[in-house]
Enzyme design. Structure first.
Site, PDB file in Angstrom:
ATOM      1  N   ASP A   1      -2.973   7.535  -3.992  1.00 19.13           N
ATOM      2  CA  ASP A   1      -4.281   8.102  -4.317  1.00 19.13           C
ATOM      3  C   ASP A   1      -4.807   8.898  -3.131  1.00 19.13           C
ATOM      4  OD1 ASP A   1      -4.394   5.560  -3.052  1.00 19.13           O
ATOM      5  OD2 ASP A   1      -6.515   5.376  -3.529  1.00 19.13           O
TER       6      ASP A   1
ATOM      7  N   GLY B   1     -11.564   4.215   0.093  1.00 15.28           N
ATOM      8  CA  GLY B   1     -12.436   5.071   0.886  1.00 15.28           C
ATOM      9  C   GLY B   1     -13.484   4.320   1.672  1.00 15.28           C
TER      10      GLY B   1
ATOM     11  N   ASP C   1       0.864  -1.177   0.000  1.00 15.65           N
ATOM     12  CA  ASP C   1       0.000   0.000   0.000  1.00 15.65           C
ATOM     13  C   ASP C   1       0.902   1.228   0.000  1.00 15.65           C
ATOM     14  OD1 ASP C   1      -2.208   1.556   0.035  1.00 15.65           O
ATOM     15  OD2 ASP C   1      -2.825   1.089   2.073  1.00 15.65           O
TER      16      ASP C   1
END
Length: 410
Positions: A122, A187, A87
């Site tokens: 992101d 999200g 990540d």
């Protein structure tokens, strides 16, 4: 694309498939254990022995010791020869609002340490206005294009936009044009933490059903056994979880249907230890972490078996009755996403439908079958109800099946 994705079995919009990458294979649906590269409650070797051949760790955390990691390579540094995904630090960005690294740096670093699957930096947009989320999405898409030019690893294409469904669809439209390997829906964590599962289903349920099936879909931050079956039924392939370890530190015990605190248990067994015995043990964090990860492993493996047997909806509805948030999320999906769901349903299935009340009556496979039944001449209906799937195989105990289905034909 660097990943090869092959679908083997389908049920609802769920699928059992295989991801092949760099000579390594994982079967989907799959759950990635999240690994802290510097402090592991459960050693990576044990995680490997438990049947996990792919893990996720955090490139942003690794970057703090970049010289050592770059010298050894990520697989040697962690002592893991399976698929390693990193990540980028987007979760830290969501938590703290700012991090001290650029997208270009994190892509270069992931290249240098030899990750199998990597991510861009992101921008999550939870809690932001529409205009803020729109701007964040534009930046995210530019960063993705930059990463595709640079990356020598399989890359996730993030679909951000928070609660704004048109932004999520805009992200999907743009990402699907690019040479990405996995659709990554982000999200999610804030909704999970607040048990806003119905809201989550409204945001990503339609999206999941419209994502092309050519590449796998990863729901970042979703990895609870109570929730995974519903989102598998909507089309998700990949999940991840740090909860097995985080919960262990708080003495929280995962089960397939809810989470318990160790202090509230007495006779239940956690691995080979009674809860009353475990409370006084020095290594209880390790034992609970291992137990929790086994629960997650068994859950995802069981879901694969259910897809093969065409029993996924049965299980989704069983789970729905375990918690109100799951119940209303499931009800929303079945009531409002029928037109999309029926496009994915197998025409016939290997087994009957288990009757469990109103949610069963809303199932997309049953509703579609009833739609087709209504088109037939009345003289044909009795034979169809006796023998054709799903009517002849409908599991409803001692009730008269014909009387039950007649009310749908009025």
């Amino acid at each position: 694309m660097k990943i090869k994705f092959e679908i083997k079995y389908k049920d609802a919009a769920g699928k059992v498939g295989k991801i092949k990458l760099n000579g390594k294979t994982i079967e989907t649906p799959y759950l990635f254990p999240v690994i802290n590269p510097f402090k592991q409650e459960l050693p990576i070797k044990e995680i490997k022995k438990m049947g996990f051949n792919a893990i996720i760790t955090n490139a942003y955390i690794l970057f703090k010791r970049k010289e050592e990691v770059m010298e050894k390579g990520i697989h040697n540094f962690l002592g893991f020869d399976g698929i390693i995904e990193t990540d980028s630090g987007a979760y830290q960005l969501l938590q703290y609002g700012d991090i001290d690294i650029e997208n270009e740096d994190i892509i270069y670093f992931q290249n240098e340490i030899g990750v199998d699957i990597g991510n861009i930096l992101d921008i999550p947009s939870y809690g932001k206005t529409y205009e803020e989320a729109k701007k964040d999405l534009e930046i995210t898409l530019e960063r993705l294009k930059q990463a595709i030019e640079m990356a020598n690893f399989a890359i996730n294409g993030p679909i951000q936009g928070d609660k704004y469904l048109d932004l999520r669809y805009k992200a999907l439209e743009e990402v699907s044009k690019l040479d990405i390997d996995i659709y990554a829906i982000g999200g999610i964590v804030p909704y999970m933490n607040q048990y806003k599962i119905e809201s989550l289903a409204k945001i990503i349920g339609p999206l999941l059903l419209d994502i092309p099936r050519d590449r796998p879909v990863h729901l970042f931050g979703l990895g609870h056994p109570l929730i995974m079956p519903l989102f598998v039924a909507l089309g998700a392939d990949l999940f991840d979880s740090a909860s097995y370890s985080l919960f262990a530190k708080e003495e929280r015990i995962l089960t397939p249907f809810r989470t318990f605190r160790l202090e509230d248990l007495t006779d239940s067994y956690i691995l080979d230890y009674k809860a009353s015995e475990l409370k006084g043990m020095e290594n209880k964090t390790y034992i609970i972490a291992k137990h929790n990860l086994l629960v997650l492993r068994n859950e995802i493996n069981f879901i694969r078996d259910l897809i093969r047997q065409n029993r996924l909806w049965d299980y989704v509805i069983i789970k729905a009755h375990a918690h109100p948030s799951i119940y209303f999320a499931t009800k929303y999906v079945l009531e409002n996403l029928y037109e999309k769901l029926k496009e994915h349903e197998p025409i016939t299935k290997r087994v009957g439908i288990l009757y469990q009340g109103e949610l069963t009556e809303l199932r997309s496979d049953l509703r579609y079958a009833i739609e087709q039944l209504k088109k037939l001449d009345k003289s044909q209906i009795n034979d169809i109800l006796d023998y054709a799937w799903p009517f002849g195989q409908f599991e409803i105990g001692e009730k008269d099946k014909k009387l039950f289905f007649q009310r749908f034909l009025k």
